[in-house]
Write a protein that holds these residues in place. Structure first.
Motif, short mmCIF file in Angstrom:
data_model
loop_
_atom_site.label_atom_id
_atom_site.label_comp_id
_atom_site.label_asym_id
_atom_site.label_seq_id
_atom_site.Cartn_x
_atom_site.Cartn_y
_atom_site.Cartn_z
N GLY A 1 0.86 -1.30 0.19
CA GLY A 1 0.03 -0.01 0.04
C GLY A 1 0.80 1.26 0.06
O GLY A 1 0.11 2.47 0.16
N ARG B 1 -6.19 -1.05 5.55
CA ARG B 1 -5.96 0.49 5.29
C ARG B 1 -5.55 1.20 6.45
O ARG B 1 -4.77 1.99 6.64
N PRO C 1 -9.93 5.15 8.40
CA PRO C 1 -10.80 4.51 7.22
C PRO C 1 -12.14 4.10 7.82
O PRO C 1 -13.01 4.08 7.10
#
Lengths: 352, 253
Positions: free
Chosen positions: A123, A293, A335
Motif C-alpha cells: 500500500g 488500510r 478508514p
C-alpha cells in the motif's frame, strides 16, 4: 593398544580425524544455536539503523558496492519474510532498504521491479512510484519498470480519477520497450474502455502466481488475488445496494435486506476472514480491507511522529502539529467511519 | 630475449607457489557457492552469480598479485639468488620487466581460468554472457596488471609484509578516489580543493576498471570508455614499471 592404532596413518585419517571433526562440528553447532537464541531478534533493524551512508559504502568497499547491494537485497528478503510471519508487521525499514540498495547499485533492475511490487502490495504507492521512477531513469532500457508503474495504477489506484489514462500511458511506454508491443498496446487500449480495473489487476497477479519461481512471490500473489475477490464482492454488494435503494426508495439498513429483497442469494464470505457491512453513507465496506488500510495509515502516521521527534527532539503535542510543522502533508483520515486516531503525546504512540 | 627468459622462469616459479592454488580454490568456492545466495534472491540469482563471479576474479586476482608480487624481487635479494642473475650481461630493468611479465602471464592464466569457469557456470544456470561481461573481465585484468606493477615497485623498496599492506591500502584508496573531487560547492577555488585534485590525478583510479555492476546488470558499455580505461591502465602501469626499474637500478644488493 590405542597407541599402536594411533601410529597407523590410515587409522588417523579414516577414524580419528572424522571423529574429531564430527565432535567439533556438533559442539560449534550447539554453541551457534545458543548464541542465536540469546541474540536480539531485532538484529536486522539494528543493522539498518547503523548502516553507513551509501556514498561512503560505495567509496570504501573497494569496488564491491554491487555485491554489498546484493547482500542487502538478500537481507531485505529475510526481513520481508520475517515481517510477513509477524502479525504486527509494519515493514518500517523496507523503503529505506530499497533506497540504499538502488543507490549502491543504481542499475539493479530486480530491486526496482520487485521492490516496487512489494511496496505497492503493502500500500505504499507513493514510495513504490518514486522508486520505480528512479529505476526508469537509471534503466531506461527495461520495460519491466514502466510496467510496474502501470500496475500501481491498475491495482492500487483504480478508484482514483485518471487511473485508466495513467495506466494506459505506462503500458504504452512498456510496449515501446518490450519484445511484445502488440500485447501491451492491446492491454492499454482495453484499459481505456474498462469501467473498473479489477479484471486487469487479477490478470497481473495471476501471471505473477503462475510464472514466479519464488514461493514468496506466489504467496503474495495468492494473498492479492484474495484481496481482489473481496473488492469484487464489495463492488457487487454496492451495486445490489444501489438497486435496492432504487426499488425501495431508501438505502438498505443491513446486508440481510439485500437477501430478503432477492437481490443476492446469500451474503458472500470474505476470503480474508473479515465481514461486510453498510456504513452510515450507505456504502458497503469490508472490515478486512479497512483493517489493511488502517495498518498502512497507522504506519505512515507513526513514521511522521518519529521524524518529528528526530527533528525537534520532542513528541508532537497533537497529530495536527505534524502538518503545521511540515513533517506530513496531511493526516490520513481513519478508514472506519466515525472513528479517529488515538494519540498519546507523552509516549508518541498512535493507536487505531 | 633475456627478459623473456626471466619471465619464463618467474612463471614456472609462480605456478609452483601453493598460495596460488589456495586462492584459486577459494575463488572457485565463491563462484560455485554464489548459487546458494541466488536461491533466496527472488529471481535475482543470475545477477548475483555474475556479481560474485566477477568480484571473485577481481579480488582473488588482486590477492595473488599482492602476495606473489610483493615478494617477487625481495625474495631474490633476500635469498641472494639475485647475484647469479646480475653478474650476467643483463640490465637490471630487464630483470624487473622479466619478473613483471612472468607474473602478468600467471595472472592472465588465472584470470582466463576463473572467467571461463564463471561464464560456463552462468551459462549452465540459464544466464547469458554478453559483450559487457567480457569487457569487465578484460578490465579486471588491466587492473591486476596495474596492481602487480605497484607490488613489484614496492617489492624493490620494502619487505613483502609491509609492501602487501601498502599495496592493499592503495587498492582500497584507488577505488575511493572519487571522494577527493566530490566536494561541496563551498570548497570551490580553495587550496584544499586544488591539493585534493592533484591527489586525485596522482593516485591510481582503479574504479576506472570497474564495470562489474554494468556486466551483472547486462548494461552496454561503450567501446570508447573501454579503450580509454585500457589506455589509462597501460600508461599508469608503464609509469610504475619505469619507477620500479629506476629504483632497482640504484639499489645496493
Amino acid at each position: 593398544m590405542i597407541r599402536q592404532w594411533l601410529t597407523l596413518r590410515w587409522f588417523r585419517w579414516a577414524v580419528v580425524a572424522p571423529l574429531v571433526v564430527a565432535v567439533a562440528y556438533t559442539c560449534t553447532t550447539m554453541a551457534q544455536l545458543h548464541i542465536d537464541g540469546q541474540r536480539d531478534s531485532d538484529v536486522i533493524e539494528e543493522e539498518l539503523l547503523y548502516l553507513p551512508n551509501e556514498k561512503l559504502m560505495t567509496h570504501f568497499t573497494a569496488g564491491l558496492s554491487s555485491i554489498v547491494a546484493d547482500l542487502l537485497w538478500l537481507r531485505c528478503i529475510q526481513y520481508l519474510a520475517r515481517e510477513f510471519e509477524n502479525p504486527d508487521s509494519k515493514f518500517t525499514w523496507l523503503e529505506h532498504m530499497l533506497q540504499t540498495i538502488t543507490r549502491l547499485d543504481p542499475h539493479f533492475t530486480g530491486a526496482y521491479e520487485q521492490g516496487g511490487t512489494l511496496l505497492a502490495a503493502l500500500g505504499a504507492d507513493e514510495a513504490a512510484e518514486e522508486l520505480l521512477r528512479t529505476g526508469a531513469v537509471n534503466r531506461p532500457d527495461r520495460w519491466e519498470i514502466p510496467f510496474e508503474i502501470a500496475k500501481i495504477y491498475i491495482l492500487n489506484r483504480r478508484d482514483q480519477p485518471g487511473a485508466q489514462t495513467a495506466a494506459s500511458y505506462y503500458l504504452t511506454w512498456t510496449a515501446e520497450l518490450s519484445d511484445e508491443p502488440d500485447f501491451f498496446l492491446n492491454w492499454a487500449y482495453n484499459i481505456q474502455l474498462q469501467h473498473n480495473l479489477i479484471d486487469s489487476g487479477r490478470l497481473i497477479w495471476l501471471q505473477v502466481y503462475e510464472n514466479s519461481r519464488d514461493d514468496f512471490m506466489r504467496e503474495l500473489a495468492e494473498q492479492k488475488l484474495r484481496e481482489l475477490d473481496v473488492h469484487e464482492y464489495r463492488q457487487l454488494l454496492n451495486e445490489a445496494a444501489e438497486t435496492y435503494a432504487l426499488r425501495v426508495g431508501s438505502p438498505p439498513e443491513t446486508l440481510a435486506d439485500l437477501v430478503t429483497e432477492g437481490l443476492i442469494d446469500a451474503l458472500p464470505e470474505d476470503p480474508l476472514g473479515g465481514d461486510f457491512f453498510i456504513d452510515p453513507d450507505g456504502e458497503v465496506q469490508s472490515t478486512s480491507l479497512l483493517d489493511m488500510r488502517v495498518e498502512r495509515r497507522l504506519q505512515s502516521i507513526r513514521g511522521g511522529v518519529e521524524r518529528y521527534q528526530r527533528e525537534h527532539g520532542e513528541m508532537p503535542e497533537s497529530l495536527d502539529i505534524l502538518v503545521e510543522s511540515g513533517t506530513m502533508r496531511s493526516i490520513p483520515p481513519h478508514p472506519y467511519p466515525d472513528r479517529d486516531w488515538e494519540y498519546d503525546s507523552i509516549t508518541g504512540e498512535v493507536h487505531r | 630475449m633475456r627478459i623473456l627468459a626471466v619471465a619464463h622462469n618467474t612463471f614456472r616459479e609462480a605456478i609452483r607457489d601453493k598460495i596460488l592454488y589456495v586462492l584459486l580454490f577459494f575463488a572457485a568456492v565463491a563462484i560455485f557457492g554464489s548459487k546458494l545466495l541466488g536461491w533466496i534472491s527472488i529471481g535475482q540469482d543470475i545477477k548475483i552469480i555474475k556479481d560474485i563471479s566477477l568480484a571473485a576474479v577481481s579480488v582473488f586476482g588482486v590477492l595473488i598479485a599482492i602476495f606473489v608480487g610483493t615478494s617477487l624481487i625481495y625474495k631474490e635479494v633476500d635469498k641472494r639468488t639475485i647475484y647469479t642473475i646480475i653478474c650476467r650481461p643483463m640490465h637490471r630493468f630487464e630483470f624487473i620487466l622479466g619478473k613483471y611479465l612472468g607474473l602478468a602471464y600467471v595472472l592472465a592464466l588465472v584470470t582466463v581460468v576463473m572467467a571461463i569457469t564463471a561464464m560456463a557456470y552462468v551459462t549452465i544456470l540459464g544466464g547469458s554472457i554478453d559483450r559487457t561481461f567480457l569487457m569487465a573481465v578484460v578490465l579486471i585484468y588491466f587492473e591486476l596488471l596495474l596492481v602487480t606493477a605497484l607490488a613489484v615497485l614496492l617489492s624493490t623498496l620494502t619487505s613483502p609484509i609491509l609492501g602487501a599492506i601498502i599495496v592493499f591500502s592503495l587498492y582500497v584508496t584507488g577505488h575511493a578516489t572519487g571522494i577527493f573531487v566530490d566536494l561541496p560547492a563551498h570548497f570551490d577555488d580553495t587550496f584544499a580543493k586544488h591539493m585534493l585534485e592533484i591527489v586525485y590525478y596522482v593516485l591510481p583510479n582503479l574504479s576506472n576498471f570497474n564495470i562489474r555492476a554494468e556486466a551483472a546488470n547486462e548494461l552496454p558499455v561503450t567501446g570508447g570508455y573501454f579503450l580509454w580505461a585500457v589506455f589509462y591502465g597501460v600508461f599508469y602501469t608503464g609509469m610504475l614499471l619505469v619507477v620500479a626499474s629506476l629504483t632497482f637500478e640504484d639499489k645496493d644488493v
